[in-house]
Write a protein that holds these residues in place. Sequence first.
Motif, PDB file in Angstrom:
ATOM      1  N   LEU A   1       4.514  25.242  60.695  1.00  0.00           N
ATOM      2  CA  LEU A   1       4.125  23.786  61.157  1.00  0.00           C
ATOM      3  C   LEU A   1       3.243  23.798  62.182  1.00  0.00           C
ATOM      4  CD1 LEU A   1       7.800  22.342  60.552  1.00  0.00           C
ATOM      5  CD2 LEU A   1       5.719  21.892  59.025  1.00  0.00           C
ATOM      6  N   GLY A   2       3.562  24.781  62.952  1.00  0.00           N
ATOM      7  CA  GLY A   2       2.297  24.783  64.303  1.00  0.00           C
ATOM      8  C   GLY A   2       1.018  25.172  63.832  1.00  0.00           C
ATOM      9  N   VAL A   3       1.175  25.890  62.687  1.00  0.00           N
ATOM     10  CA  VAL A   3      -0.436  26.486  62.094  1.00  0.00           C
ATOM     11  C   VAL A   3      -1.092  25.331  61.616  1.00  0.00           C
ATOM     12  CG1 VAL A   3      -1.431  27.495  60.433  1.00  0.00           C
ATOM     13  CG2 VAL A   3       0.084  28.970  61.642  1.00  0.00           C
ATOM     14  N   LEU A   4      -0.190  24.399  60.782  1.00  0.00           N
ATOM     15  CA  LEU A   4      -0.573  23.117  60.267  1.00  0.00           C
ATOM     16  C   LEU A   4      -0.971  22.328  61.209  1.00  0.00           C
ATOM     17  CD1 LEU A   4      -1.166  21.387  57.587  1.00  0.00           C
ATOM     18  CD2 LEU A   4       1.167  20.777  57.736  1.00  0.00           C
ATOM     19  N   GLY A   5      -0.495  22.068  62.239  1.00  0.00           N
ATOM     20  CA  GLY A   5      -0.811  21.288  63.423  1.00  0.00           C
ATOM     21  C   GLY A   5      -2.194  21.545  63.943  1.00  0.00           C
ATOM     22  N   ILE A   6      -2.013  22.758  64.126  1.00  0.00           N
ATOM     23  CA  ILE A   6      -3.441  23.468  64.647  1.00  0.00           C
ATOM     24  C   ILE A   6      -4.624  23.097  63.829  1.00  0.00           C
ATOM     25  CG2 ILE A   6      -4.888  25.196  65.579  1.00  0.00           C
ATOM     26  CD1 ILE A   6      -2.802  24.461  67.706  1.00  0.00           C
ATOM     27  N   VAL A   7      -4.506  23.592  62.767  1.00  0.00           N
ATOM     28  CA  VAL A   7      -5.551  23.212  61.646  1.00  0.00           C
ATOM     29  C   VAL A   7      -5.985  21.855  61.375  1.00  0.00           C
ATOM     30  CG1 VAL A   7      -5.993  23.318  59.067  1.00  0.00           C
ATOM     31  CG2 VAL A   7      -4.984  25.255  60.380  1.00  0.00           C
ATOM     32  N   VAL A   8      -4.811  20.877  61.560  1.00  0.00           N
ATOM     33  CA  VAL A   8      -5.268  19.375  61.429  1.00  0.00           C
ATOM     34  C   VAL A   8      -5.773  19.071  62.968  1.00  0.00           C
ATOM     35  CG1 VAL A   8      -4.293  17.052  61.398  1.00  0.00           C
ATOM     36  CG2 VAL A   8      -3.193  18.998  59.882  1.00  0.00           C
ATOM     37  N   LEU A   9      -5.692  19.368  64.077  1.00  0.00           N
ATOM     38  CA  LEU A   9      -6.139  18.976  65.278  1.00  0.00           C
ATOM     39  C   LEU A   9      -7.625  19.535  65.188  1.00  0.00           C
ATOM     40  CD1 LEU A   9      -3.466  19.635  67.799  1.00  0.00           C
ATOM     41  CD2 LEU A   9      -4.639  17.250  67.102  1.00  0.00           C
ATOM     42  N   LEU A  10      -7.733  20.800  64.770  1.00  0.00           N
ATOM     43  CA  LEU A  10      -9.160  21.319  64.741  1.00  0.00           C
ATOM     44  C   LEU A  10     -10.046  20.713  63.565  1.00  0.00           C
ATOM     45  CD1 LEU A  10     -11.328  23.721  65.116  1.00  0.00           C
ATOM     46  CD2 LEU A  10     -10.232  24.829  63.518  1.00  0.00           C
ATOM     47  N   GLY A  11      -9.579  20.224  62.477  1.00  0.00           N
ATOM     48  CA  GLY A  11     -10.480  19.661  61.424  1.00  0.00           C
ATOM     49  C   GLY A  11     -10.593  18.325  61.887  1.00  0.00           C
ATOM     50  N   VAL A  12      -9.758  17.406  62.659  1.00  0.00           N
ATOM     51  CA  VAL A  12     -10.262  16.339  63.189  1.00  0.00           C
ATOM     52  C   VAL A  12     -11.197  16.222  64.299  1.00  0.00           C
ATOM     53  CG1 VAL A  12      -9.444  14.311  64.488  1.00  0.00           C
ATOM     54  CG2 VAL A  12      -7.849  15.130  62.621  1.00  0.00           C
ATOM     55  N   ALA A  13     -11.171  17.389  64.970  1.00  0.00           N
ATOM     56  CA  ALA A  13     -12.135  17.654  66.141  1.00  0.00           C
ATOM     57  C   ALA A  13     -13.365  17.897  65.612  1.00  0.00           C
ATOM     58  CB  ALA A  13     -11.579  18.558  67.097  1.00  0.00           C
ATOM     59  N   ALA A  14     -13.423  18.875  64.983  1.00  0.00           N
ATOM     60  CA  ALA A  14     -14.699  19.105  64.029  1.00  0.00           C
ATOM     61  C   ALA A  14     -15.467  18.078  63.082  1.00  0.00           C
ATOM     62  CB  ALA A  14     -14.368  20.476  63.170  1.00  0.00           C
ATOM     63  N   GLY A  15     -14.524  17.548  62.645  1.00  0.00           N
ATOM     64  CA  GLY A  15     -14.867  16.386  61.804  1.00  0.00           C
ATOM     65  C   GLY A  15     -15.599  15.241  62.683  1.00  0.00           C
ATOM     66  N   TRP A  16     -15.004  14.798  63.751  1.00  0.00           N
ATOM     67  CA  TRP A  16     -15.732  13.886  64.659  1.00  0.00           C
ATOM     68  C   TRP A  16     -16.843  14.287  65.340  1.00  0.00           C
ATOM     69  CZ3 TRP A  16     -15.048   8.720  63.975  1.00  0.00           C
ATOM     70  CH2 TRP A  16     -14.073   8.268  63.967  1.00  0.00           C
TER      71      TRP A  16
END
Length: 245
Positions: A133-148
């Motif tokens: 779940l931590g991996v998923l959280g980091i991936v989502v945070l990274l995806g949002v940051a990279a996306g913006w």
Amino acid sequence: MSTQVMVRRNFKHIARNPTSVFNAVLMPIVIMLMFVYMLGDAFSVGVDYVDYATPGLMLLAVCYGLGATATSVNSDMTKGIINRFKVMDVSRGAVLTGHVVASLLTNLVAIAALVGVAFLLGFSTSASLLDWLGVLGIVVLLGVAAGWFTVALGLAAKSPETAGLATVPLVMLPFFSSAIVPAEKMGPGLRQFAQYQPFTPIIETLRGLLDGAPAAGDVIPALAWCAGIAVAGYLWARATFKKRA
């Protein structure tokens, strides 16, 4: 028109573009096969190379899908689509957020495919459910940051071609981190760059979570970098969109 409609529109555009699908989903798998099978024995990392490389390649999978997002954002700005959206009373937030969420969904598909191939290659992990779940959280945070940040780059570019090129540094940056080899094995100068650039603590956080032993010294900088990049990208994107639209 809601963000959900814009997400569906942008995700369909990505799915219908073979080049985008290859770059976002298949290219990271090709790179994994190349490094694990062709070059893995050349690196001494203390563990099976597929175990070492998988976290870095997960981050690389995020970066490889960014070119299509930047190009799509810029195309909307330069080809008159935004003016049509104004007539349809589409909110500015829905247009931008739609691109970010579509990019994030693409990232999740790419990483799921990559991890599946990694397991086929012998990847093993000590991660618990909480760690995953931590991996998923980091991936989502990274995806949002990279996306913006990518949306901002796409808005700032003058043409779809230059928008795609603007993401090249983001694609190359993981190769100058601890993704492929440990930073301490690099030469002077490059070693310091790898240690202090944004992607290294994110990769090391993923690596620690997949090992079942995340370190606070990596997690805190990783979260700080993700939050900082997301906020900077969001503010830049909103300001540029307001100016150009």
